[in-house]
Design a protein around this motif. Structure first.
Motif, short mmCIF file in Angstrom:
data_model
loop_
_atom_site.label_atom_id
_atom_site.label_comp_id
_atom_site.label_asym_id
_atom_site.label_seq_id
_atom_site.Cartn_x
_atom_site.Cartn_y
_atom_site.Cartn_z
N ALA A 1 -12.90 26.28 68.04
CA ALA A 1 -13.48 25.02 68.51
C ALA A 1 -14.07 25.21 69.90
N ASP A 2 -13.36 25.92 70.76
CA ASP A 2 -13.87 26.20 72.11
C ASP A 2 -15.12 27.06 72.04
N SER A 3 -15.12 28.04 71.15
CA SER A 3 -16.28 28.92 70.98
C SER A 3 -17.50 28.12 70.53
N PHE A 4 -17.29 27.22 69.58
CA PHE A 4 -18.39 26.39 69.09
C PHE A 4 -18.93 25.50 70.21
N ARG A 5 -18.03 24.87 70.94
CA ARG A 5 -18.43 23.99 72.05
C ARG A 5 -19.26 24.77 73.08
N ARG A 6 -18.76 25.95 73.46
CA ARG A 6 -19.49 26.77 74.43
C ARG A 6 -20.86 27.20 73.89
N THR A 7 -20.91 27.57 72.62
CA THR A 7 -22.17 27.99 72.01
C THR A 7 -23.18 26.86 72.01
N VAL A 8 -22.76 25.68 71.62
CA VAL A 8 -23.67 24.53 71.62
C VAL A 8 -24.10 24.20 73.04
N ASN A 9 -23.18 24.24 73.98
CA ASN A 9 -23.54 23.95 75.38
C ASN A 9 -24.54 24.96 75.93
N VAL A 10 -24.36 26.23 75.61
CA VAL A 10 -25.31 27.25 76.06
C VAL A 10 -26.67 27.00 75.42
N ALA A 11 -26.69 26.66 74.15
CA ALA A 11 -27.95 26.38 73.47
C ALA A 11 -28.66 25.17 74.09
N VAL A 12 -27.89 24.14 74.40
CA VAL A 12 -28.46 22.95 75.04
C VAL A 12 -29.03 23.32 76.40
N GLY B 1 -29.07 21.26 64.84
CA GLY B 1 -29.56 19.91 65.08
C GLY B 1 -29.55 19.55 66.56
N ALA B 2 -28.53 20.03 67.29
CA ALA B 2 -28.48 19.79 68.74
C ALA B 2 -29.70 20.42 69.42
N VAL B 3 -30.07 21.61 68.98
CA VAL B 3 -31.26 22.26 69.53
C VAL B 3 -32.50 21.45 69.20
N PHE B 4 -32.59 20.96 67.96
CA PHE B 4 -33.75 20.16 67.56
C PHE B 4 -33.81 18.86 68.35
N LEU B 5 -32.65 18.23 68.60
CA LEU B 5 -32.63 17.01 69.41
C LEU B 5 -33.14 17.28 70.82
N LYS C 1 -41.11 25.89 72.91
CA LYS C 1 -40.39 26.81 73.79
C LYS C 1 -38.92 26.43 73.89
N ALA C 2 -38.64 25.14 73.97
CA ALA C 2 -37.25 24.68 74.04
C ALA C 2 -36.50 25.08 72.77
N ALA C 3 -37.13 24.87 71.62
CA ALA C 3 -36.49 25.23 70.35
C ALA C 3 -36.26 26.73 70.26
#
Length: 134
Positions: free
Chosen positions: A94-105, A19-23, A35-37
């Protein structure tokens, strides 16, 4: 250490990250949403460890709504819930998830060729704020 997540927990994690990627894609400049997605999706499917296993698939059957506001109403709380869940199980995850989402963003901003738009910058801030709210 490998964590086994319940089906509902997996859905929450997937809804949050994808969902973060979709946002971010929705907040992108005209013509670059696809391209962003794509860039964000590659980042999520490149994750490793327990989080990588969960995020390897996009959530199925999730109805995000027809507006960015409706999407945000689901995704931002899911980001906070994911961090809360992961902190309870294993702070390293939790840190891994945060980093993964941040990299995706960050990856979603690549197609912008330069500085991300103010809209994308603001959406990234909201995503970070939701991650930090846990």
């Amino acid at each position: 250490m490998s964590i086994t997540f319940a089906e509902q927990d997996q859905l929450t994690l997937r809804t949050a990250a994808w969902g973060a990627v979709f946002l971010m894609s929705a907040a992108g400049a005209a013509g670059s949403a696809h391209k962003a997605a794509t860039e964000g999706s590659i980042a999520l499917t490149s994750a490793t460890g327990s989080i990588g296993h969960v995020l390897a698939k996009a959530p199925k059957g999730v109805k995000y709504g027809k507006t960015v506001a409706a999407l945000a109403d689901q995704v931002l709380p899911a980001l906070t819930a994911s961090m809360t869940l992961l902190k309870q199980h294993d702070p390293a995850e939790a840190d891994s998830f945060r980093r993964t989402v941040n990299v995706a963003v960050e990856a979603t901003t690549r197609p912008q060729h330069g500085t991300p738009s103010p809209t994308m910058t603001e959406m990234a801030r909201k995503i970070t704020e939701a991650l930090d709210a846990a």
